[in-house]
Design a protein around this motif. Structure first.
Motif, PDB file in Angstrom:
ATOM      1  N   ALA A 239      -2.202  20.312   1.546  1.00 46.36           N
ATOM      2  CA  ALA A 239      -1.673  21.618   1.959  1.00 46.36           C
ATOM      3  C   ALA A 239      -1.029  21.575   3.336  1.00 46.36           C
ATOM      4  N   GLU A 240      -1.575  20.756   4.223  1.00 44.49           N
ATOM      5  CA  GLU A 240      -1.056  20.732   5.594  1.00 44.49           C
ATOM      6  C   GLU A 240      -0.181  19.522   5.896  1.00 44.49           C
ATOM      7  N   LEU A 241       0.218  18.780   4.860  1.00 45.84           N
ATOM      8  CA  LEU A 241       1.034  17.591   5.086  1.00 45.84           C
ATOM      9  C   LEU A 241       2.326  17.875   5.865  1.00 45.84           C
ATOM     10  N   PRO A 242       3.070  18.932   5.526  1.00 41.93           N
ATOM     11  CA  PRO A 242       4.313  19.179   6.272  1.00 41.93           C
ATOM     12  C   PRO A 242       4.092  19.320   7.776  1.00 41.93           C
ATOM     13  N   SER A 243       3.061  20.092   8.164  1.00 42.08           N
ATOM     14  CA  SER A 243       2.810  20.277   9.596  1.00 42.08           C
ATOM     15  C   SER A 243       2.301  18.994  10.247  1.00 42.08           C
ATOM     16  N   LEU A 244       1.514  18.208   9.515  1.00 45.55           N
ATOM     17  CA  LEU A 244       1.016  16.949  10.061  1.00 45.55           C
ATOM     18  C   LEU A 244       2.156  15.949  10.264  1.00 45.55           C
ATOM     19  N   LEU A 245       3.089  15.919   9.304  1.00 40.85           N
ATOM     20  CA  LEU A 245       4.237  15.027   9.437  1.00 40.85           C
ATOM     21  C   LEU A 245       5.128  15.449  10.594  1.00 40.85           C
ATOM     22  N   GLU A 246       5.290  16.756  10.750  1.00 40.25           N
ATOM     23  CA  GLU A 246       6.100  17.254  11.862  1.00 40.25           C
ATOM     24  C   GLU A 246       5.467  16.892  13.202  1.00 40.25           C
ATOM     25  N   ALA A 247       4.142  17.053  13.277  1.00 38.52           N
ATOM     26  CA  ALA A 247       3.438  16.718  14.514  1.00 38.52           C
ATOM     27  C   ALA A 247       3.541  15.230  14.810  1.00 38.52           C
ATOM     28  N   ALA A 248       3.437  14.406  13.750  1.00 37.52           N
ATOM     29  CA  ALA A 248       3.530  12.961  13.939  1.00 37.52           C
ATOM     30  C   ALA A 248       4.923  12.558  14.405  1.00 37.52           C
ATOM     31  N   ASN A 249       5.951  13.206  13.825  1.00 34.62           N
ATOM     32  CA  ASN A 249       7.326  12.889  14.211  1.00 34.62           C
ATOM     33  C   ASN A 249       7.632  13.315  15.641  1.00 34.62           C
ATOM     34  N   GLN A 250       6.878  14.314  16.114  1.00 32.24           N
ATOM     35  CA  GLN A 250       7.077  14.795  17.481  1.00 32.24           C
ATOM     36  C   GLN A 250       6.157  14.097  18.473  1.00 32.24           C
ATOM     37  N   GLY A 251       5.448  13.082  17.968  1.00 31.54           N
ATOM     38  CA  GLY A 251       4.572  12.324  18.855  1.00 31.54           C
ATOM     39  C   GLY A 251       3.168  12.858  18.925  1.00 31.54           C
ATOM     40  N   GLY A 252       2.813  13.753  17.980  1.00 28.58           N
ATOM     41  CA  GLY A 252       1.478  14.340  18.008  1.00 28.58           C
ATOM     42  C   GLY A 252       0.408  13.396  17.526  1.00 28.58           C
ATOM     43  N   GLY A 253       0.815  12.360  16.748  1.00 28.66           N
ATOM     44  CA  GLY A 253      -0.153  11.334  16.347  1.00 28.66           C
ATOM     45  C   GLY A 253      -1.033  11.727  15.196  1.00 28.66           C
ATOM     46  N   GLY A 254      -0.596  12.685  14.346  1.00 33.65           N
ATOM     47  CA  GLY A 254      -1.378  13.009  13.151  1.00 33.65           C
ATOM     48  C   GLY A 254      -2.581  13.863  13.473  1.00 33.65           C
ATOM     49  N   THR A 255      -3.664  13.641  12.733  1.00 36.74           N
ATOM     50  CA  THR A 255      -4.842  14.494  12.854  1.00 36.74           C
ATOM     51  C   THR A 255      -5.748  14.077  13.985  1.00 36.74           C
TER      52      THR A 255
ATOM     53  N   ALA B 171       0.833  -1.204   0.000  1.00 39.10           N
ATOM     54  CA  ALA B 171       0.000   0.000   0.000  1.00 39.10           C
ATOM     55  C   ALA B 171       0.868   1.254   0.000  1.00 39.10           C
ATOM     56  N   VAL B 172       1.956   1.241   0.761  1.00 42.70           N
ATOM     57  CA  VAL B 172       2.877   2.384   0.780  1.00 42.70           C
ATOM     58  C   VAL B 172       3.446   2.622  -0.614  1.00 42.70           C
ATOM     59  N   SER B 173       3.831   1.537  -1.284  1.00 42.65           N
ATOM     60  CA  SER B 173       4.388   1.652  -2.627  1.00 42.65           C
ATOM     61  C   SER B 173       3.382   2.243  -3.608  1.00 42.65           C
ATOM     62  N   MET B 174       2.113   1.838  -3.479  1.00 39.61           N
ATOM     63  CA  MET B 174       1.080   2.356  -4.381  1.00 39.61           C
ATOM     64  C   MET B 174       0.902   3.865  -4.199  1.00 39.61           C
ATOM     65  N   LEU B 175       0.900   4.310  -2.940  1.00 37.30           N
ATOM     66  CA  LEU B 175       0.728   5.733  -2.673  1.00 37.30           C
ATOM     67  C   LEU B 175       1.956   6.525  -3.122  1.00 37.30           C
ATOM     68  N   CYS B 176       3.131   5.952  -2.923  1.00 36.31           N
ATOM     69  CA  CYS B 176       4.355   6.623  -3.360  1.00 36.31           C
ATOM     70  C   CYS B 176       4.395   6.768  -4.881  1.00 36.31           C
ATOM     71  N   SER B 177       3.786   5.815  -5.593  1.00 31.56           N
ATOM     72  CA  SER B 177       3.767   5.889  -7.053  1.00 31.56           C
ATOM     73  C   SER B 177       2.963   7.083  -7.547  1.00 31.56           C
ATOM     74  N   MET B 178       2.147   7.660  -6.658  1.00 34.81           N
ATOM     75  CA  MET B 178       1.367   8.845  -7.023  1.00 34.81           C
ATOM     76  C   MET B 178       2.148  10.128  -6.784  1.00 34.81           C
ATOM     77  N   GLY B 179       3.365   9.992  -6.225  1.00 32.42           N
ATOM     78  CA  GLY B 179       4.184  11.175  -6.001  1.00 32.42           C
ATOM     79  C   GLY B 179       4.321  11.586  -4.549  1.00 32.42           C
ATOM     80  N   PHE B 180       3.692  10.850  -3.644  1.00 36.83           N
ATOM     81  CA  PHE B 180       3.795  11.182  -2.224  1.00 36.83           C
ATOM     82  C   PHE B 180       5.046  10.548  -1.622  1.00 36.83           C
ATOM     83  N   GLU B 181       5.601  11.225  -0.615  1.00 31.09           N
ATOM     84  CA  GLU B 181       6.770  10.689   0.074  1.00 31.09           C
ATOM     85  C   GLU B 181       6.362   9.503   0.943  1.00 31.09           C
ATOM     86  N   GLN B 182       7.336   8.656   1.238  1.00 29.11           N
ATOM     87  CA  GLN B 182       7.050   7.443   1.988  1.00 29.11           C
ATOM     88  C   GLN B 182       6.475   7.734   3.367  1.00 29.11           C
TER      89      GLN B 182
END
Length: 222
Positions: free
Chosen positions: A114-130, A77-88
């Protein structure tokens, strides 16, 4: 000789239109990845088959990756989404937010681009996404309505047009229409997909992939 496995990019296109993932895999295997339009025709011709939603038979071309372990995103599933241009990392977060569902993860990525960068940052900091897609989408919808509240009124979605293809001048156009006579009650929704002369019931319309939407005033359904 064994058939080619389903093309990841074509599979995501079909799944994002609301078709069953296993059925789309079978379609791509059957048409040998000839294109989204050919596969969609196969889907519409076979979507009433009793085994349509069952996984492709072993050796039919499917990768057979199986479900990922608990807490880990399915590599296929990750590979399929990445094939659309999204980062892993974005693909992994989307699958986590959507409990591993590929179709909903693709929708999630498009609606949160539009908000992917902030969501990824929050997830990496333990925010758990949306914290769940429903609240985030609802709040964004409220913001849009507030920004465009030029005239008081309430409207219901009657239908929308979507597109499969790389450009608006090519590919294929589809129309989804809600045939319900009571749009005020969602439990009475009856969505159908129009594909040229073919018409079929649509169980999961791809609302977020339309580019032309048709609404009716709410007072017509009171």
């Amino acid at each position: 000789p064994p058939r080619r496995p389903p093309d990841a990019e074509l599979l995501v296109q079909l799944v994002s239109m609301g078709f069953n993932e296993n059925g789309c895999k079978k379609a791509l295997i059957a048409v040998q990845n000839a294109g989204a339009e050919q596969a969609m025709q196969w889907v519409l011709e076979h979507m009433e088959d009793p085994d349509f939603a069952e996984p492709p038979a072993p050796g039919a071309g499917a990768s057979g990756a199986g479900a990922a372990g608990a807490g880990a995103a399915d590599p296929e599933a990750v590979s399929m989404l990445c094939s659309m241009g999204f980062e892993q990392d974005a693909a992994q977060l989307a699958l986590k937010e959507c409990n591993g569902n590929l179709e909903r993860a693709a929708d999630w990525l498009f609606s949160h681009a539009a908000e992917l960068p902030s969501l990824l940052e929050a997830a990496n900091q333990g925010g758990g996404g949306t914290g769940g897609t429903g609240g985030s989408r609802a709040s964004r919808a409220d913001e849009i309505m507030a920004e465009n509240d030029a005239e008081a009124g309430e409207y219901f979605l009657r239908g929308f047009i979507s597109h499969i293809g790389r450009t608006t001048t090519g590919g294929h156009y589809l129309c989804h229409v809600n045939k319900s006579q009571d749009l005020a009650h969602k439990d009475k929704d009856h969505w159908v997909i129009f594909n040229d002369r073919k018409v079929a019931h649509s169980k999961n319309p791809p609302f977020e992939h339309g580019f032309v939407y048709v609404f009716e005033r709410a007072d017509l359904h009171r």
